[in-house]
Design a protein around this motif. Structure first.
Motif, PDB file in Angstrom:
ATOM      1  N   GLU B 194      12.808  51.176  30.383  1.00 56.38           N
ATOM      2  CA  GLU B 194      13.615  50.768  31.653  1.00 56.38           C
ATOM      3  C   GLU B 194      13.328  50.668  32.882  1.00 56.38           C
ATOM      4  N   ASP B 195      13.950  49.385  33.459  1.00 55.46           N
ATOM      5  CA  ASP B 195      14.063  49.076  34.884  1.00 55.46           C
ATOM      6  C   ASP B 195      14.907  50.080  36.102  1.00 55.46           C
ATOM      7  N   ILE B 196      13.957  50.133  37.015  1.00 61.71           N
ATOM      8  CA  ILE B 196      14.731  50.709  37.879  1.00 61.71           C
ATOM      9  C   ILE B 196      14.579  49.954  39.437  1.00 61.71           C
ATOM     10  N   ASP B 197      15.786  49.831  39.994  1.00 59.20           N
ATOM     11  CA  ASP B 197      16.412  49.588  41.174  1.00 59.20           C
ATOM     12  C   ASP B 197      17.040  50.290  42.132  1.00 59.20           C
ATOM     13  N   VAL B 198      16.473  49.899  43.755  1.00 58.90           N
ATOM     14  CA  VAL B 198      17.475  50.817  44.611  1.00 58.90           C
ATOM     15  C   VAL B 198      18.319  49.508  45.551  1.00 58.90           C
ATOM     16  N   LEU B 200      22.571  48.515  47.625  1.00 55.47           N
ATOM     17  CA  LEU B 200      23.348  49.163  48.676  1.00 55.47           C
ATOM     18  C   LEU B 200      24.058  48.597  47.366  1.00 55.47           C
ATOM     19  N   PRO B 203      30.839  46.645  47.532  1.00 54.63           N
ATOM     20  CA  PRO B 203      32.315  47.389  47.094  1.00 54.63           C
ATOM     21  C   PRO B 203      32.847  48.178  46.054  1.00 54.63           C
ATOM     22  N   GLU B 204      32.862  47.574  45.014  1.00 54.73           N
ATOM     23  CA  GLU B 204      33.300  48.642  43.947  1.00 54.73           C
ATOM     24  C   GLU B 204      32.665  49.569  43.937  1.00 54.73           C
ATOM     25  N   PRO B 216      22.267  54.355  49.453  1.00 52.54           N
ATOM     26  CA  PRO B 216      21.752  53.592  48.678  1.00 52.54           C
ATOM     27  C   PRO B 216      22.465  54.330  47.371  1.00 52.54           C
ATOM     28  N   PHE B 218      20.658  53.579  42.838  1.00 48.85           N
ATOM     29  CA  PHE B 218      19.735  54.068  42.322  1.00 48.85           C
ATOM     30  C   PHE B 218      20.688  52.820  40.712  1.00 48.85           C
ATOM     31  N   ARG B 222      18.534  49.987  31.045  1.00 47.70           N
ATOM     32  CA  ARG B 222      17.896  49.862  30.055  1.00 47.70           C
ATOM     33  C   ARG B 222      17.800  48.759  28.669  1.00 47.70           C
ATOM     34  N   TRP B 244      20.646  62.301  42.283  1.00 49.68           N
ATOM     35  CA  TRP B 244      19.934  61.788  41.046  1.00 49.68           C
ATOM     36  C   TRP B 244      18.501  62.180  41.658  1.00 49.68           C
ATOM     37  N   THR B 245      17.669  63.080  40.511  1.00 47.40           N
ATOM     38  CA  THR B 245      15.851  62.715  40.648  1.00 47.40           C
ATOM     39  C   THR B 245      15.342  61.968  39.006  1.00 47.40           C
ATOM     40  N   LEU B 246      14.953  61.132  38.705  1.00 47.13           N
ATOM     41  CA  LEU B 246      14.621  60.117  37.674  1.00 47.13           C
ATOM     42  C   LEU B 246      13.468  60.478  37.552  1.00 47.13           C
ATOM     43  N   HIS B 247      13.327  61.263  36.222  1.00 50.84           N
ATOM     44  CA  HIS B 247      12.055  61.793  35.475  1.00 50.84           C
ATOM     45  C   HIS B 247      11.496  61.422  33.967  1.00 50.84           C
TER      46      HIS B 247
END
Lengths: 261, 261
Positions: B194-198, B200, B203-204, B216, B218, B222, B244-247
């Motif tokens: 999994e690659d996680i970006d953050v 904004l 519009p959709e 923001p 996440f 995956r 969310w908190t990602l673990h």
């Protein structure tokens, strides 16, 4: 079925166009964006529209407004943080903190804000399974790549575990970093757990990380465990969201279980 | 050493106070915040200050402004997404998508926006190691907890792999979800990345996820691999960051290596 159509305002279209120009290299990293007047004339839109478009790029971290030098294209590339690989790398003598910058040929630097004994804050105490206010070693630092701040990281260790380690009480924790020192002290890291949140920066973070107050940060809270599930290190990281991609990989547990049967 | 002191403006102090009142339950989940006039009088500050403080809470996702019903305290608790556990759970018959909501006793719901053959977008094609435009199965859905949107998730599968699976071509993918179907088709999942970006919201996303344009999200990308490192599924998730908190947890590779020696 849900209707997911949304109108695409003019400024969003302009923001998208400027972003693809940046990606294509028309406006290279570290260079100035043309003035808003210039862009408005070139694109045949109002200066207000260009201004809103540039605000979108600022919020996304694609450009920064520097006092006296206008709107500058971000110079650091997106940095991938591979959770597993960065700790494995310590066997090659590199501390985890500077792994990513080195891989991208960026010049790493670490500034230490504080190293010493302190009373464990509530959240740290709970994670280390000690009483609030018990002594811990704190190592607070800011990491840079090419002199741009990339993260703040505060590490905490139970004082009893580390009090005799001269290296952990000074800035450079020695070859292989703090995890190697913990292993030498009889507490090898066995398991890591990271919790990731995203939020807006505090005023301190906003200032130290040189980001806009509206730019989200990743907050990574790591607990390192030794044998018998003993927590030996907490690390509390705050990282500008636009600079980082976090990478995690793992084998499928359900298929492992089946294989073992 | 760097000077990290920053002045704490009045509105930030008020925002902090309102947040601790929410945490304490003075303003329970789903209830209305007192009016800005009321708060200004009670706290002895200007209405402008209260308004800025409430904006901070909106940006952080602590409250939502609903047309016609004022400022409402967020009703969903923070949801922990445990990457490893959610896939392991499929052996108990639960698809990964609704694991977290069930654990918190929230009522899960999935709306399917699209299920069918499509031409692989460039990013998907690259990750699946097929040519751009080749046919893939896409499953686009929005997940809810207690009727509040919690994520958008678009999954992609190589068409050749799944074209004979009646279940993957309909909304309910059957007991154990799509990964169990892939295993039955001869492609058991072996490894996840999994690659996680953050960033904004678009519009959709802003509209579908019912969040502010400034909140923001996440983005989790995956790739699921079967034997021989063959990519069998892409899932592109977009999730409101404040929910969310990602673990992630993993064993130390360096210590594994040493153990094996």
């Amino acid at each position: 079925m849900t209707d997911v159509e949304a109108p695409r305002p003019k400024y969003a279209q302009i923001a998208e166009m400027l972003r693809s120009r940046i990606k294509r290299g028309d406006y290279p990293p570290g260079s100035n964006l043309p003035s808003e007047d210039h862009l408005a004339r070139e694109l045949g839109v109002s200066r207000v529209t260009v201004n809103r478009a540039v605000s979108v790029l600022r919020a996304a971290g694609d450009v920064t407004v520097k006092r006296g030098s206008g709107t500058v294209v971000r110079s650091l590339p997106k940095i991938v943080r591979d959770a597993e690989a960065r700790y494995a790398a310590r066997d090659e003598g590199t501390g985890a903190g500077e792994v990513e910058a080195r891989k991208l040929n960026l010049r790493p630097r670490t500034d230490y804000l504080e190293i010493g004994q302190t009373a464990a804050p509530a959240e740290v105490a709970q994670a280390l399974d000690i009483a609030e206010g018990q002594p811990v070693l704190v190592r607070r630092r800011v990491l840079y790549a090419n002199d741009e701040p990339t993260q703040m990281a505060d590490s905490y260790y139970p004082w009893e575990l580390v009090k005799d380690s001269a290296e952990l009480l000074q800035p450079e924790a020695g070859v292989g970093g703090s995890l190697t020192r913990l292993a030498e002290l009889g507490y090898p890291p066995v398991r890591f757990a990271e919790d990731i949140d995203v939020r807006l920066p505090t005023p301190e973070e906003h200032q130290v990380l040189q980001i806009e107050a509206t730019q989200p940060v990743f907050r990574i809270w790591r607990v390192t465990y030794s044998h018998d599930r003993r927590p030996i290190e907490i690390c509390d990281h705050v990282m500008p969201g636009h600079l980082w991609t976090l990478h995690y990989g793992w084998r499928d547990e359900a298929s492992n279980t089946r294989r073992d049967q």
